[in-house]
Motif scaffolding. Structure first.
Motif, short mmCIF file in Angstrom:
data_model
loop_
_atom_site.label_atom_id
_atom_site.label_comp_id
_atom_site.label_asym_id
_atom_site.label_seq_id
_atom_site.Cartn_x
_atom_site.Cartn_y
_atom_site.Cartn_z
N PRO A 8 0.80 -1.23 0.00
CA PRO A 8 0.00 0.00 0.00
C PRO A 8 0.83 1.28 0.00
CG PRO A 8 -0.85 -1.58 1.59
CD PRO A 8 0.45 -2.11 1.12
N GLY A 9 2.00 1.27 0.63
CA GLY A 9 2.80 2.49 0.73
C GLY A 9 3.77 2.69 -0.42
N ALA A 10 3.73 1.82 -1.43
CA ALA A 10 4.68 1.95 -2.54
C ALA A 10 4.43 3.22 -3.33
CB ALA A 10 4.58 0.74 -3.45
N GLU A 11 5.49 3.74 -3.95
CA GLU A 11 5.36 4.99 -4.72
C GLU A 11 4.50 4.79 -5.96
OE1 GLU A 11 8.24 8.25 -6.99
OE2 GLU A 11 9.09 6.71 -5.65
N ALA A 12 4.64 3.65 -6.64
CA ALA A 12 3.86 3.38 -7.85
C ALA A 12 2.41 3.08 -7.48
CB ALA A 12 4.46 2.21 -8.61
N ARG A 13 1.48 3.74 -8.17
CA ARG A 13 0.07 3.49 -7.89
C ARG A 13 -0.34 2.10 -8.36
NH1 ARG A 13 -5.31 7.21 -9.05
NH2 ARG A 13 -6.82 5.57 -8.52
N LEU A 14 0.11 1.69 -9.56
CA LEU A 14 -0.26 0.40 -10.13
C LEU A 14 0.80 -0.64 -9.82
CD1 LEU A 14 -1.60 1.61 -13.60
CD2 LEU A 14 -2.94 0.98 -11.58
N GLN A 15 0.38 -1.75 -9.26
CA GLN A 15 1.30 -2.83 -8.92
C GLN A 15 0.82 -4.14 -9.56
OE1 GLN A 15 2.44 -2.98 -4.70
NE2 GLN A 15 1.67 -0.90 -4.45
N LEU A 16 1.62 -5.19 -9.41
CA LEU A 16 1.34 -6.51 -10.02
C LEU A 16 1.11 -6.35 -11.52
CD1 LEU A 16 -1.17 -7.95 -7.37
CD2 LEU A 16 1.29 -7.74 -7.21
N PRO A 24 -7.31 -2.95 8.26
CA PRO A 24 -6.66 -3.62 7.12
C PRO A 24 -7.23 -3.19 5.77
CG PRO A 24 -7.10 -5.18 8.88
CD PRO A 24 -7.79 -3.91 9.26
N VAL A 25 -8.52 -2.99 5.71
CA VAL A 25 -9.14 -2.55 4.45
C VAL A 25 -8.82 -1.09 4.17
CG1 VAL A 25 -11.34 -2.22 3.23
CG2 VAL A 25 -11.00 -4.24 4.68
N LEU A 26 -8.92 -0.23 5.17
CA LEU A 26 -8.67 1.20 4.98
C LEU A 26 -7.21 1.46 4.63
CD1 LEU A 26 -10.79 2.77 7.88
CD2 LEU A 26 -11.46 2.31 5.51
N ASP A 27 -6.29 0.67 5.18
CA ASP A 27 -4.87 0.86 4.87
C ASP A 27 -4.56 0.59 3.40
OD1 ASP A 27 -4.30 1.58 7.44
OD2 ASP A 27 -3.42 -0.34 8.04
N VAL A 28 -5.28 -0.34 2.79
CA VAL A 28 -5.07 -0.64 1.37
C VAL A 28 -5.70 0.44 0.50
CG1 VAL A 28 -5.65 -2.26 -0.48
CG2 VAL A 28 -4.87 -3.12 1.73
N ILE A 29 -6.85 0.94 0.90
CA ILE A 29 -7.60 1.90 0.10
C ILE A 29 -6.97 3.29 0.13
CG2 ILE A 29 -9.80 3.16 -0.03
CD1 ILE A 29 -11.14 0.61 1.06
N THR A 30 -6.56 3.76 1.30
CA THR A 30 -6.21 5.17 1.51
C THR A 30 -5.12 5.70 0.59
OG1 THR A 30 -6.94 5.01 3.82
CG2 THR A 30 -5.51 6.85 3.24
N PRO A 31 -3.98 5.01 0.39
CA PRO A 31 -2.95 5.57 -0.49
C PRO A 31 -3.45 5.81 -1.93
CG PRO A 31 -2.03 3.82 0.85
CD PRO A 31 -3.51 3.76 1.03
N SER A 32 -4.27 4.91 -2.45
CA SER A 32 -4.79 5.09 -3.81
C SER A 32 -5.76 6.27 -3.88
CB SER A 32 -5.48 3.80 -4.28
OG SER A 32 -4.56 2.74 -4.38
N VAL A 33 -6.56 6.43 -2.83
CA VAL A 33 -7.46 7.58 -2.80
C VAL A 33 -6.66 8.88 -2.74
CG1 VAL A 33 -9.14 8.79 -1.35
CG2 VAL A 33 -9.43 6.36 -1.84
N GLU A 34 -5.60 8.90 -1.97
CA GLU A 34 -4.77 10.11 -1.87
C GLU A 34 -4.15 10.46 -3.23
OE1 GLU A 34 -2.09 9.09 1.25
OE2 GLU A 34 -3.48 9.70 2.85
N LYS A 35 -3.76 9.45 -3.99
CA LYS A 35 -3.22 9.70 -5.33
C LYS A 35 -4.30 10.25 -6.26
CE LYS A 35 0.78 6.61 -5.40
NZ LYS A 35 0.88 6.37 -3.96
N THR A 36 -5.53 9.78 -6.09
CA THR A 36 -6.65 10.32 -6.87
C THR A 36 -6.87 11.78 -6.53
OG1 THR A 36 -7.72 8.15 -6.95
CG2 THR A 36 -9.10 10.06 -7.41
N MET A 37 -6.83 12.11 -5.25
CA MET A 37 -6.99 13.51 -4.83
C MET A 37 -5.87 14.39 -5.41
SD MET A 37 -9.67 14.22 -2.96
CE MET A 37 -9.13 15.66 -2.02
N GLU A 38 -4.66 13.86 -5.46
CA GLU A 38 -3.55 14.62 -6.04
C GLU A 38 -3.79 14.89 -7.52
OE1 GLU A 38 -0.03 12.40 -5.34
OE2 GLU A 38 -0.13 12.58 -3.14
N SER A 39 -4.36 13.94 -8.23
CA SER A 39 -4.60 14.12 -9.65
C SER A 39 -5.67 15.18 -9.92
CB SER A 39 -5.03 12.80 -10.29
OG SER A 39 -6.30 12.38 -9.82
#
Length: 528
Positions: A58-66, A503-518
């Protein structure tokens, strides 16, 4: 092609249900083996989804993984490209969880004459694969293709295995979604042309289009936004593009209703976050009032219509319309809290509404009718089933301590600072939810044993004299072992996420923050 252990996981997630569908389709003459095989493949898919969950950072710099990508149509810059962020991952995980439960729930269902369990389960597995592909696609053209293809198995699931008006419901569902998708294709082509003008070569690559299209003039963004928005609003479904859902939900088999309401509809709200906001940030902010009006209208309209429903499955459809309006409100309130709340609402709605639909299906299986008036006082006869319906109802109305509460709470506290009027109006819908859910429960479960369906199921061979009524009645079976096995995982998630959503919020939050940045908006609470 890029390769890693993570990308292999994603490839397997896409291919295992397809392989399962092919095997099960050849077992049309052996229903038991077809069910066992489908369940085995779906459980394997769940294991893969859990491996992907733990492989995701979840904390990785890249938004898209795998991530993995293979050239498909090089002349047009189209790649079979897939990857996940936290938003896509939680939806893939919930699909992987629900499908084996749905296979278990349909184990003893009677199919229409001439239809086989192998064909039915093969369609469910194909639908699972296509929906996972939609959430994981990172090429806009591939997303469109899968967006349209996932209509095909659902069309046959409704039209071949549904109720008396199944053909009408299936065609209506298909046409609404297909036409919305065609309009989205026009916008996708517009984005491709814009990329060609800017870069000298067209592309459908989502990260590249985000960089190119997000800088386009506002007028161009608005037109492109509307093409995508219409397709997603149909799928979500937002009022007034919702009318296909009550018919489709009412005519579908119970497990197909779970697929439709609990999974497929999330593609619309997922599209808001993945495509509309990052690709068209200026248009998203400009057209926010329009979306919020539709969202709040859906909350209130769905609540009003749910209150007046006589059919249990239509009741579920209108409850979900209200919930999807709430999700859209959180997304377009443009705060991290509200968007995290909306994404977690997507997950928790799948769990809560999935359980509600399954329990209602168990009620219908015992009485043979979908009409609310055909039941009453059922808790005295089947107390365990009544308890499960109560829990499903309480999480649907977001009782504190259940999984839905944290989602609704985050949407409200995140939406109010920026959109107080719309938030207050949506809160009225929350109050109405308590009324219609409890009223529904009271009519079906409380009072004396009554209703044509319930009394009919309790009469006939094996009936014994009831000293109070002097009428012959037989015991109605409460939950059996198979039904308990289907519901217990959902009960665990409802209570577990309700008390520990981290556990669910920790996975969601970084991606939401990147959406807000965009979108280039700060949270209103920060005072920026």
């Amino acid at each position: 092609m890029t390769s890693s252990s993570g990308s292999v996981l994603l490839v397997l997630l896409l291919l295992v249900p397809v392989a399962g569908a092919l095997v099960v389709a050849f077992l049309r003459d052996n229903a038991r083996l077809a069910k066992q095989t489908a369940l085995l493949f779906s459980l394997g898919e769940f294991v893969l989804a859990m491996l992907a969950w733990f492989a995701y950072e979840p904390g990785a710099e890249a938004r898209l993984q795998l991530h993995f990508s293979v050239d498909w149509i090089p002349a047009f810059g189209v790649h079979l490209s897939f990857g996940v962020d936290g938003i896509a991952l939680v939806m893939i995980a919930i699909i992987a969880l629900l499908v084996p439960l749905l296979i278990g729930a349909s184990w003893v269902d009677k199919l229409p004459e001439g239809r086989s369990a192998g064909g039915f389960l093969a369609l469910i597995l194909v639908e699972q694969a296509l929906t996972i592909g939609v959430f994981a696609a990172t090429d806009v053209f591939v997303f469109y293709v899968l967006f349209e293809l996932m209509l095909v198995p659902m069309y046959f699931l409704i039209g071949s295995y549904g109720g008396a008006r199944r053909q009408y419901a299936a065609v209506k569902f298909f046409l609404y979604s297909f036409l919305g998708g065609l309009i989205m294709l026009a916008s996708a082509i517009g984005c491709y042309v814009m990329a060609a003008e800017e870069l000298g070569q067209g592309t459908f690559d989502w990260p590249t289009l985000v960089q190119v299209v997000s800088d386009a003039p506002l007028t161009n963004q608005i037109w492109l936004f509307l093409g995508f928005f219409l397709a997603f609003a149909v799928k979500a479904p937002l009022v007034p593009l919702h009318t296909w859902l009550p018919d489709a939900a009412a005519e579908s088999p119970i497990v197909v209703t779970v697929l439709l309401v609990g999974i497929l509809d999330k593609v619309g709200t997922f599209g808001f976050l993945r495509y509309l906001l990052p690709m068209f940030p200026d248009a998203s902010k400009t057209l926010t009032p329009l979306v919020l009006v539709l969202a709040v209208a859906g909350v209130l309209y769905g609540a009003l219509l749910a209150t007046g429903q006589r059919d249990m499955k239509r009741f579920i459809a209108y409850v979900s319309i209200a919930h999807f309006g709430f999700i859209a409100l959180g997304i377009f309130a443009f705060s991290s809290q509200s968007q995290v709340g909306s994404v977690s609402y997507m997950v928790n709605h799948s769990i809560a509404t999935g359980m509600l639909i399954l329990v209602i299906g168990m009620v219908i299986a015992r009485g043979g009718s979908t009409q609310i008036a055909d039941y009453g006082g059922m808790f005295a006869v089947t107390p365990l089933l009544g308890g499960m319906l109560l829990l499903a109802g309480l999480t649907t109305l977001s009782l504190p301590g259940t999984n839905s509460f944290i989602s609704e709470f985050l949407v409200l506290i995140g939406s109010y600072p920026r959109e107080p009027v719309y938030t207050i109006l949506a809160t009225i819908g929350m109050i109405m939810a308590a009324l219609y859910v409890l009223w529904f429960y009271q009519r079906v479960m409380h009072g004396p044993v009554r209703g044509n369906a319930l009394l009919g199921a309790m009469s006939g061979p094996g009936a014994v004299a009831d000293p109070e009524t002097a009428t012959g009645r037989r015991a109605l079976p409460d939950l059996d072992g198979r039904e308990k096995a289907v519901l217990i995982p959902l009960v665990v998630l409802i209570i577990g996420i309700g008390f520990y959503p981290k556990p669910v919020l920790d996975v969601i939050t970084p991606s939401v923050e990147k959406t807000m940045e965009s979108v280039q908006l700060s949270d209103p609470v920060e005072g920026n």
